[in-house]
Motif scaffolding. Sequence first.
Motif, PDB file in Angstrom:
ATOM      1  N   VAL A  64       0.969  -1.206   0.014  1.00  0.00           N
ATOM      2  CA  VAL A  64       0.037  -0.139   0.000  1.00  0.00           C
ATOM      3  C   VAL A  64       0.776   1.330   0.075  1.00  0.00           C
ATOM      4  CG1 VAL A  64      -1.812   0.950   1.131  1.00  0.00           C
ATOM      5  CG2 VAL A  64      -1.897  -1.202   1.294  1.00  0.00           C
ATOM      6  N   VAL A  65       0.786   2.130  -0.959  1.00  0.00           N
ATOM      7  CA  VAL A  65       1.451   3.251  -1.263  1.00  0.00           C
ATOM      8  C   VAL A  65       0.651   4.551  -1.104  1.00  0.00           C
ATOM      9  CG1 VAL A  65       3.522   2.158  -2.148  1.00  0.00           C
ATOM     10  CG2 VAL A  65       1.814   3.066  -3.686  1.00  0.00           C
ATOM     11  N   PRO A  66       1.010   5.514  -0.845  1.00  0.00           N
ATOM     12  CA  PRO A  66       0.143   6.945  -0.907  1.00  0.00           C
ATOM     13  C   PRO A  66       0.282   7.663  -2.133  1.00  0.00           C
ATOM     14  CG  PRO A  66       2.267   7.430   0.235  1.00  0.00           C
ATOM     15  CD  PRO A  66       2.424   5.898  -0.006  1.00  0.00           C
ATOM     16  N   ASP A  67       1.128   7.335  -3.140  1.00  0.00           N
ATOM     17  CA  ASP A  67       1.365   8.127  -4.196  1.00  0.00           C
ATOM     18  C   ASP A  67       2.121   7.277  -5.231  1.00  0.00           C
ATOM     19  OD1 ASP A  67       1.423   9.807  -6.439  1.00  0.00           O
ATOM     20  OD2 ASP A  67       2.425  11.393  -5.011  1.00  0.00           O
ATOM     21  N   ILE A  68       1.684   6.479  -6.133  1.00  0.00           N
ATOM     22  CA  ILE A  68       2.371   5.554  -6.959  1.00  0.00           C
ATOM     23  C   ILE A  68       3.048   6.570  -8.115  1.00  0.00           C
ATOM     24  CG2 ILE A  68       0.448   5.233  -8.851  1.00  0.00           C
ATOM     25  CD1 ILE A  68       1.219   2.258  -8.687  1.00  0.00           C
ATOM     26  N   GLU A  69       2.569   7.881  -8.469  1.00  0.00           N
ATOM     27  CA  GLU A  69       3.120   8.320  -9.386  1.00  0.00           C
ATOM     28  C   GLU A  69       4.565   9.148  -8.951  1.00  0.00           C
ATOM     29  OE1 GLU A  69       0.621  11.431 -10.376  1.00  0.00           O
ATOM     30  OE2 GLU A  69      -0.574   9.944 -11.916  1.00  0.00           O
ATOM     31  N   ASN A  70       4.805   9.027  -7.401  1.00  0.00           N
ATOM     32  CA  ASN A  70       5.975   9.767  -6.910  1.00  0.00           C
ATOM     33  C   ASN A  70       7.129   8.694  -7.244  1.00  0.00           C
ATOM     34  OD1 ASN A  70       8.070  10.560  -5.266  1.00  0.00           O
ATOM     35  ND2 ASN A  70       6.814  11.528  -3.740  1.00  0.00           N
ATOM     36  N   PRO A  71       8.241   9.157  -7.919  1.00  0.00           N
ATOM     37  CA  PRO A  71       9.380   8.120  -8.168  1.00  0.00           C
ATOM     38  C   PRO A  71       9.943   7.656  -6.838  1.00  0.00           C
ATOM     39  CG  PRO A  71       9.559  10.390  -9.512  1.00  0.00           C
ATOM     40  CD  PRO A  71       8.559  10.389  -8.474  1.00  0.00           C
ATOM     41  N   TYR A  72       9.783   8.384  -5.701  1.00  0.00           N
ATOM     42  CA  TYR A  72      10.403   7.603  -4.597  1.00  0.00           C
ATOM     43  C   TYR A  72       9.657   6.327  -4.357  1.00  0.00           C
ATOM     44  CZ  TYR A  72      10.866   7.213   0.549  1.00  0.00           C
ATOM     45  OH  TYR A  72      11.145   6.774   1.726  1.00  0.00           O
ATOM     46  N   PHE A  73       8.435   6.421  -4.498  1.00  0.00           N
ATOM     47  CA  PHE A  73       7.677   5.165  -4.088  1.00  0.00           C
ATOM     48  C   PHE A  73       7.768   4.091  -5.105  1.00  0.00           C
ATOM     49  CE2 PHE A  73       5.356   8.296  -1.537  1.00  0.00           C
ATOM     50  CZ  PHE A  73       5.509   7.595  -0.344  1.00  0.00           C
ATOM     51  N   SER A  74       7.969   4.522  -6.478  1.00  0.00           N
ATOM     52  CA  SER A  74       8.299   3.382  -7.595  1.00  0.00           C
ATOM     53  C   SER A  74       9.397   2.908  -7.306  1.00  0.00           C
ATOM     54  CB  SER A  74       8.383   4.374  -8.985  1.00  0.00           C
ATOM     55  OG  SER A  74       7.108   5.072  -9.086  1.00  0.00           O
ATOM     56  N   GLU A  75      10.494   3.371  -6.883  1.00  0.00           N
ATOM     57  CA  GLU A  75      11.937   2.903  -6.438  1.00  0.00           C
ATOM     58  C   GLU A  75      11.757   2.148  -5.382  1.00  0.00           C
ATOM     59  OE1 GLU A  75      15.843   2.662  -7.276  1.00  0.00           O
ATOM     60  OE2 GLU A  75      14.225   3.569  -8.428  1.00  0.00           O
ATOM     61  N   ILE A  76      11.124   2.159  -4.210  1.00  0.00           N
ATOM     62  CA  ILE A  76      10.722   1.349  -3.182  1.00  0.00           C
ATOM     63  C   ILE A  76      10.024  -0.071  -3.747  1.00  0.00           C
ATOM     64  CG2 ILE A  76       9.388   0.919  -1.360  1.00  0.00           C
ATOM     65  CD1 ILE A  76      10.002   3.768  -0.389  1.00  0.00           C
ATOM     66  N   ILE A  77       8.994   0.080  -4.678  1.00  0.00           N
ATOM     67  CA  ILE A  77       8.560  -0.689  -5.350  1.00  0.00           C
ATOM     68  C   ILE A  77       9.405  -1.751  -5.848  1.00  0.00           C
ATOM     69  CG2 ILE A  77       6.518  -1.679  -6.889  1.00  0.00           C
ATOM     70  CD1 ILE A  77       4.955   0.923  -6.116  1.00  0.00           C
ATOM     71  N   LYS A  78      10.481  -1.134  -6.616  1.00  0.00           N
ATOM     72  CA  LYS A  78      11.233  -2.084  -7.344  1.00  0.00           C
ATOM     73  C   LYS A  78      12.127  -3.076  -6.490  1.00  0.00           C
ATOM     74  CE  LYS A  78      12.559   1.101 -11.329  1.00  0.00           C
ATOM     75  NZ  LYS A  78      13.733   1.663 -11.719  1.00  0.00           N
ATOM     76  N   GLY A  79      12.502  -2.417  -5.170  1.00  0.00           N
ATOM     77  CA  GLY A  79      13.028  -3.162  -4.309  1.00  0.00           C
ATOM     78  C   GLY A  79      12.373  -4.234  -3.630  1.00  0.00           C
ATOM     79  N   ILE A  80      10.958  -4.057  -3.512  1.00  0.00           N
ATOM     80  CA  ILE A  80       9.980  -4.952  -3.110  1.00  0.00           C
ATOM     81  C   ILE A  80       9.914  -6.159  -4.017  1.00  0.00           C
ATOM     82  CG2 ILE A  80       7.676  -5.671  -2.346  1.00  0.00           C
ATOM     83  CD1 ILE A  80       7.452  -2.813  -1.384  1.00  0.00           C
ATOM     84  N   THR A  81       9.776  -5.613  -5.512  1.00  0.00           N
ATOM     85  CA  THR A  81       9.810  -6.746  -6.693  1.00  0.00           C
ATOM     86  C   THR A  81      10.639  -7.722  -6.491  1.00  0.00           C
ATOM     87  OG1 THR A  81       8.104  -5.192  -7.682  1.00  0.00           O
ATOM     88  CG2 THR A  81       9.222  -7.045  -8.710  1.00  0.00           C
ATOM     89  N   GLU A  82      11.981  -7.144  -6.449  1.00  0.00           N
ATOM     90  CA  GLU A  82      13.194  -8.049  -6.502  1.00  0.00           C
ATOM     91  C   GLU A  82      13.109  -9.027  -5.315  1.00  0.00           C
ATOM     92  OE1 GLU A  82      16.735  -4.754  -8.146  1.00  0.00           O
ATOM     93  OE2 GLU A  82      16.542  -5.568  -6.095  1.00  0.00           O
ATOM     94  N   VAL A  83      12.826  -8.943  -3.986  1.00  0.00           N
ATOM     95  CA  VAL A  83      12.629  -9.618  -3.209  1.00  0.00           C
ATOM     96  C   VAL A  83      11.558 -10.716  -3.557  1.00  0.00           C
ATOM     97  CG1 VAL A  83      12.245 -10.422  -0.668  1.00  0.00           C
ATOM     98  CG2 VAL A  83      13.817  -8.394  -1.488  1.00  0.00           C
ATOM     99  N   ALA A  84      10.302  -9.986  -4.096  1.00  0.00           N
ATOM    100  CA  ALA A  84       9.239 -10.925  -4.229  1.00  0.00           C
ATOM    101  C   ALA A  84       9.521 -12.178  -5.202  1.00  0.00           C
ATOM    102  CB  ALA A  84       8.159  -9.859  -4.723  1.00  0.00           C
ATOM    103  N   ASP A  85      10.451 -11.714  -6.404  1.00  0.00           N
ATOM    104  CA  ASP A  85      10.587 -12.662  -7.384  1.00  0.00           C
ATOM    105  C   ASP A  85      11.751 -13.740  -6.780  1.00  0.00           C
ATOM    106  OD1 ASP A  85       9.384 -10.954  -9.226  1.00  0.00           O
ATOM    107  OD2 ASP A  85      11.181 -10.126 -10.156  1.00  0.00           O
TER     108      ASP A  85
END
Length: 336
Positions: A64-85
Amino acid sequence: MKISDIAKLAGVSKSTVSRVLNNTGYVKRDTKGRVLEVIKNVNYVPNNIARSLSRKDNNTVAVVVPDIENPYFSEIIKGITEVADENDINLLLYDTNESIYKEEKIFNDLLGQRPKGAIICISSNYHDDESLEMLENSEIPFILFDRELKGKRHSGIFFDDFKGGYLAAENLIKEGHKKIAVIAGPLTSSNGYERLEGYKKALKDNNIKVNEKNVFEGDFKLQSGYEHAKEIILNKKEITAIFSCNSLMTLGVLAALKELEMKTPENISLVGYDNPEYFDILGVNVSSIKRAVKKMGRVSLEMLLEITNKKNEIKKERIVLDPELILRGSEKKIKK
């Protein structure tokens, strides 16, 4: 508890409750709110979802993120995705758009979805702990990231925003600046508040009186950075430096400077918060507080998985990462 019980408690028909649960058809806003309040209070889970609670193969984590358009949260999602994979985890992504109402709706949805766990950055708007208590009572493991709830200590990973604010202001002071404006984030959010407090402490430690008229509350959006920067430049001629408290507001500041045909540090000095990759691509050369953003994403899912693997030994854990100051010259004070 059945739908009929929910209907009775809310004073509506069963069909109205069904429309609210399935988000179909028209329901008056106040009626919908009343139904959702009853559902929250009784911790209701629809029967078709309840049957899935016993499944042991649930490998979905909600983010759950507060603003998916903010590149800051996009970068965090990248890190989460790496561990998820790496761990064969499916991700369910939600965007609250900084809305308390939408956040509560999402949390209610999680009660039905029953994910393996949730990674949450709460809205920057003021709210109490009821919605998170609802998740705790449902026994859905979750951690917070980036933003804390004031007065509460939940498991999660955060940056030392007070230190970041302090470092930014301290460096500007060392460069000779005494009239420093700050474009803060929402003061209802923990990181908006802490960055401002760090700025104020740096001024006080250097015997500079804090002038509240030089404090501008933004909303972490580009437009607020733009509007406040124009106000500072046009109406605060004594200001020699600006501390902008997130990357989108910093872009807004730069847009205002370009419009007014001003440059950093020749006309006014600038220190921002965060330095996303696209800054380099765009040739944005701004001194800033740098954070290991992707690392936060990776660690957040690693922490959640550790919690879900040790359900009987859950201990509240907090990880606080240090920011660092990266100097690129925009902080300099040019003698005029």
